[in-house]
Design a protein around this motif. Structure first.
Motif, short mmCIF file in Angstrom:
data_model
loop_
_atom_site.label_atom_id
_atom_site.label_comp_id
_atom_site.label_asym_id
_atom_site.label_seq_id
_atom_site.Cartn_x
_atom_site.Cartn_y
_atom_site.Cartn_z
N ASN A 119 -4.05 6.27 6.23
CA ASN A 119 -3.64 7.53 6.85
C ASN A 119 -2.14 7.65 7.04
O ASN A 119 -1.67 8.53 7.75
N HIS A 120 -1.37 6.78 6.42
CA HIS A 120 0.09 6.84 6.51
C HIS A 120 0.59 7.83 5.46
O HIS A 120 0.20 7.76 4.30
N PRO A 121 1.50 8.76 5.83
CA PRO A 121 1.92 9.79 4.88
C PRO A 121 2.93 9.32 3.82
O PRO A 121 3.11 10.00 2.82
N TYR A 122 3.55 8.17 4.01
CA TYR A 122 4.58 7.72 3.08
C TYR A 122 3.98 7.44 1.70
O TYR A 122 2.99 6.72 1.58
N ARG A 123 4.58 8.00 0.67
CA ARG A 123 4.14 7.78 -0.71
C ARG A 123 5.06 6.74 -1.34
O ARG A 123 6.22 7.03 -1.63
N PRO A 124 4.56 5.53 -1.55
CA PRO A 124 5.42 4.47 -2.10
C PRO A 124 5.75 4.71 -3.57
O PRO A 124 5.05 5.43 -4.27
N THR A 125 6.81 4.07 -4.01
CA THR A 125 7.18 4.11 -5.42
C THR A 125 7.27 2.68 -5.92
O THR A 125 7.54 1.75 -5.15
N ALA A 126 7.04 2.50 -7.20
CA ALA A 126 7.13 1.17 -7.80
C ALA A 126 8.60 0.78 -7.90
O ALA A 126 9.40 1.49 -8.50
N LEU A 127 8.96 -0.34 -7.30
CA LEU A 127 10.33 -0.82 -7.35
C LEU A 127 10.53 -1.66 -8.60
O LEU A 127 9.64 -2.40 -9.01
N GLU A 128 11.70 -1.56 -9.16
CA GLU A 128 12.03 -2.40 -10.30
C GLU A 128 12.38 -3.79 -9.80
O GLU A 128 12.68 -3.98 -8.62
N ALA A 129 12.33 -4.76 -10.68
CA ALA A 129 12.58 -6.15 -10.30
C ALA A 129 13.99 -6.33 -9.76
O ALA A 129 14.96 -5.95 -10.39
N ASP A 130 14.09 -6.88 -8.56
CA ASP A 130 15.36 -7.24 -7.95
C ASP A 130 15.24 -8.73 -7.65
O ASP A 130 14.57 -9.13 -6.71
N HIS A 131 15.89 -9.53 -8.48
CA HIS A 131 15.70 -10.98 -8.38
C HIS A 131 16.22 -11.57 -7.08
O HIS A 131 15.85 -12.67 -6.71
N GLY A 132 17.06 -10.84 -6.35
CA GLY A 132 17.58 -11.33 -5.09
C GLY A 132 16.67 -11.01 -3.92
O GLY A 132 16.94 -11.42 -2.80
N ARG A 133 15.59 -10.30 -4.15
CA ARG A 133 14.72 -9.85 -3.08
C ARG A 133 13.30 -10.36 -3.30
O ARG A 133 12.78 -10.32 -4.40
N THR A 134 12.68 -10.84 -2.23
CA THR A 134 11.28 -11.24 -2.34
C THR A 134 10.42 -10.09 -1.84
O THR A 134 10.80 -9.37 -0.92
N GLY A 135 9.30 -9.90 -2.45
CA GLY A 135 8.40 -8.82 -2.06
C GLY A 135 8.88 -7.47 -2.58
O GLY A 135 9.91 -7.35 -3.23
N GLY A 136 8.08 -6.45 -2.28
CA GLY A 136 8.46 -5.09 -2.64
C GLY A 136 8.12 -4.67 -4.05
O GLY A 136 8.51 -3.59 -4.47
N ARG A 137 7.43 -5.52 -4.80
CA ARG A 137 7.12 -5.18 -6.19
C ARG A 137 5.62 -5.09 -6.45
O ARG A 137 5.19 -5.11 -7.60
#
Length: 174
Positions: free
Chosen positions: A116-134
């Motif tokens: 029920n959360h209204p936020y529509r996520p988008t696919a993130l491109e690979a960011d090698h300095g960041r964990t998660g989010g993909r």
């Protein structure tokens, strides 16, 4: 059990506004295969729901006799894990309950997770300095590699449903 998942298209056809067939009228559509149907269950938006949803989907596919290869099952289960994890991590505050749906047609299988959360996520491109989010990027790639599709849609209640549909390929028996 809802039957709107039958047919050649992974998106349910007709919906609530589809005309009903009069009693005794001949069937225009072929009879559904034994494994066709739509199954939906809800779960709390907590970490423990991730493996529970994955196991429930795996058991459902097996119990219904859906003709899926091991590779396709593994892809579907990874998609379910990613989508439920995303709902738990990002939507739990506004959506303490999430819904998982499995729809199986003659030629495809679709898994979706609704919150029920209204936020529509988008696919993130690979960011090698960041964990998660993909996670959504991974879902999109698994679907694409299998010849399927995925999308995010808003629900009438203001939330969202994220789904992936993959084609069923006959399992070759040696």
């Amino acid at each position: 059990m809802d039957n709107h998942g039958r047919g050649p298209d992974p998106r349910p056809a007709g919906g609530a506004d589809a005309p009903l067939r009069p009693p005794g009228a001949p069937r225009d559509e072929p009879r559904p295969l034994p494994y066709e149907g739509v199954w939906r269950f809800t779960a709390a938006a907590v970490d423990a729901s991730v493996p529970q949803a994955r196991h429930a989907v795996r058991d459902l596919l097996h119990r219904q006799g859906v003709p899926v290869s091991d590779d396709l099952v593994q892809g579907l289960l990874l998609i379910v894990s990613e989508l439920v994890t995303n709902a738990v991590r990002h939507a739990a505050l506004l959506s303490p309950v999430l819904a998982v749906e499995v729809a199986v047609g003659a030629e495809w299988v679709r898994v979706s997770v609704e919150d029920n959360h209204p936020y529509r996520p988008t696919a993130l491109e690979a960011d090698h300095g960041r964990t998660g989010g993909r996670g959504l990027l991974l879902v999109r790639e698994i679907a694409r590699e299998a010849g399927g599709v995925c999308d995010v849609e808003h629900t009438a209640g203001g939330g969202k449903v994220i789904w992936a549909a993959l084609p069923l390929k006959p399992v070759r028996v040696p």
